[in-house]
Design an enzyme around this catalytic site. Structure first.
Site, PDB file in Angstrom:
ATOM      1  N   GLY A   1      -0.419  -4.264   8.970  1.00  0.00           N
ATOM      2  CA  GLY A   1      -1.377  -5.164   8.325  1.00  0.00           C
ATOM      3  C   GLY A   1      -2.830  -4.971   8.716  1.00  0.00           C
ATOM      4  N   THR A   2      -3.152  -3.838   9.336  1.00  0.00           N
ATOM      5  CA  THR A   2      -4.542  -3.603   9.770  1.00  0.00           C
ATOM      6  C   THR A   2      -5.525  -3.665   8.586  1.00  0.00           C
ATOM      7  OG1 THR A   2      -3.864  -2.286  11.673  1.00  0.00           O
ATOM      8  CG2 THR A   2      -6.085  -1.911  10.853  1.00  0.00           C
TER       9      THR A   2
ATOM     10  N   HIS B   1      -4.654   0.601  17.627  1.00  0.00           N
ATOM     11  CA  HIS B   1      -3.185   0.595  17.588  1.00  0.00           C
ATOM     12  C   HIS B   1      -2.598   0.710  18.995  1.00  0.00           C
ATOM     13  CE1 HIS B   1      -2.983   0.591  13.332  1.00  0.00           C
ATOM     14  NE2 HIS B   1      -3.031   1.875  13.088  1.00  0.00           N
TER      15      HIS B   1
ATOM     16  N   ARG C   1       4.974  -7.136  12.132  1.00  0.00           N
ATOM     17  CA  ARG C   1       5.696  -7.121  10.863  1.00  0.00           C
ATOM     18  C   ARG C   1       7.149  -6.784  11.141  1.00  0.00           C
ATOM     19  NH1 ARG C   1       3.952  -2.962   5.908  1.00  0.00           N
ATOM     20  NH2 ARG C   1       4.954  -4.167   4.256  1.00  0.00           N
TER      21      ARG C   1
ATOM     22  N   ARG D   1       0.189   0.647  -0.730  1.00  0.00           N
ATOM     23  CA  ARG D   1       1.406   1.163  -1.359  1.00  0.00           C
ATOM     24  C   ARG D   1       2.005   0.036  -2.191  1.00  0.00           C
ATOM     25  NH1 ARG D   1       6.909   2.046  -0.278  1.00  0.00           N
ATOM     26  NH2 ARG D   1       6.734   0.507   1.398  1.00  0.00           N
ATOM     27  N   LYS D   2       2.857  -0.813  -1.558  1.00  0.00           N
ATOM     28  CA  LYS D   2       3.442  -1.921  -2.309  1.00  0.00           C
ATOM     29  C   LYS D   2       2.950  -3.291  -1.835  1.00  0.00           C
ATOM     30  CE  LYS D   2       7.779   0.239  -3.691  1.00  0.00           C
ATOM     31  NZ  LYS D   2       9.253   0.172  -3.584  1.00  0.00           N
TER      32      LYS D   2
END
Ligand code: PAP
Length: 352
Positions: free
Chosen positions: A91-92, A152, A176, A314-315
């Site tokens: 979720g960055t 990260h 996540r 992406r999605k």
């Protein structure tokens, strides 16, 4: 290529500066140290490049190990710094947009917002690799307070000057369901993987992920590093979940703004500012912008690695793992999650 969005200042990457402290003899010294270090570290198969190296219990690429050395040597945290931390693909991109829009909400009209013209990656620097670029450290000094950085790296890998109880730096951590992070990461890394290397199949990536061997992994140790720190210092580490943000974005955004020290006023709430920011930063809105489409633009991560903005979209869904994992694969990964997180008080992506 995008530059960083510094409100009312010369665009970040173009700012003239002579105080280039890491591109001189210090750089050569770090190169030497980096090479010596790599030669001593266990290595395994990487998803993007050839190898990842096990450094202090985490698997890291060569580039970011060098970044970490430079952070320890040259990065000067300021008391008001806020770090967005996450394992890869948790979720960055979304949080970058939300944090930038929230911090600068009085500065920009939502109808003519810089995020509409620039990819969210450009909102603020990704510390791990940005520190490798020319002038990085000097340019960091030009960022207005509160400076925002993304990373990260697991909590324990960062310098004590950022993470010790005496530091007033804050961290926003987003995690996540590991199954969705795995699927998202496999897609992303497969696209970035050099064509000279054989592709990593999904099944192979799954095995590596379960064994903890993936850039910045093991996933679970990463999450636990921030979870434990957030339990000890809730005022310094805000722990968010992608799934909760999807379900109740306005609730989570209000939490975020309060934590960053800039809560929404009643007037703002009544005026719909929270919902407007949620809408501006939504997957649906950002992914349809020209700048975030194929060929729309990209972000320089290192001298050699430029990533197109569209690769970060992406999605944007919860539960896409169902299209990739068999029941058996799901059970195994859920078991690892339960086992690793047991007694921690944290639950993640395990549904009965
Ligand atoms: P990074 O680790 O490389 O920075 P990161 O932004 O954390 O990547 O994760 C990308 C994921 O967030 C993608 O998930 P997917 O592969 O499952 O689709 C991406 O689609 C999703 N994403 C990007 N922007 C948003 C957004 N505004 N809202 C929700 N999800 C988003």
């Amino acid at each position: 290529m995008s530059t960083y969005l510094i409100p009312d200042q010369t665009p970040y990457n173009n700012h003239p500066t002579s105080n280039n402290i890491i591109k001189n003899e210090n750089q050569t010294q770090t190169d030497q140290e980096h090479n010596n270090l790599l030669a001593t570290l266990p290595k395994d198969k990487a998803w993007r490049s050839k190898h990842v190296f096990r450094y202090k219990d985490f698997w890291l690429s060569s580039d970011v190990i060098k970044g970490l050395l430079l952070i320890h040597k040259h990065f000067n945290p300021q008391p008001t710094d806020i770090f967005l931390a996450a394992f890869m693909k948790c979720g960055t991109t979304w949080l970058k947009a939300l944090m930038f829009a929230t911090t600068n909400r009085k500065r920009y009209k939502l109808s003519d917002h810089p995020l509409l013209r620039n990819g969210p990656q450009s909102a603020f620097p990704f510390l791990d690799t940005h520190i490798l670029l020319d002038n990085a450290v000097a340019n960091f000094e030009l960022l207005p307070a509160p400076r925002l950085f993304a990373t990260h790296f697991a909590h324990g890998l960062l310098p004590r000057s950022m993470t010790s109880p005496l530091s007033t730096c804050k961290f926003v951590y987003v995690c996540r369901d590991p199954k969705d992070a795995l699927v998202s990461k496999w897609h992303f890394m497969s696209k970035l993987r050099s064509k000279e290397l054989a592709p990593v199949s999904f099944n192979e990536a799954y095995e590596l992920f379960c064994n903890g061997v993936s850039e910045y992994g093991p996933f679970w140790d990463h999450v636990l590093s921030y979870w434990k720190a957030s339990q000890e210092s809730p005022d310094k580490i805000l722990f968010l979940k992608y799934e909760n943000m999807k379900r109740e974005p306005a609730v989570e955004l209000k939490k975020l703004a309060k934590f960053m020290g800039m809560p929404f006023t009643l007037e703002e709430e009544n005026g719909g500012v929270v919902e407007d920011i949620v809408k501006l930063c939504s997957f649906e809105n950002l992914s349809r912008l020209e700048i975030n489409k194929d060929g729309g633009g990209g972000q320089k991560f290192t001298e050699k690695v430029v990533v197109e903005n569209h690769e970060f979209f992406r999605k944007g869904k919860v539960g896409d793992w169902k299209n990739y994992l068999t029941e058996k694969m799901k059970e195994r990964i859920d078991m690892i999650t339960c086992d690793k997180l047991k007694d921690s008080g944290l639950s993640l992506g395990v549904t009965k």
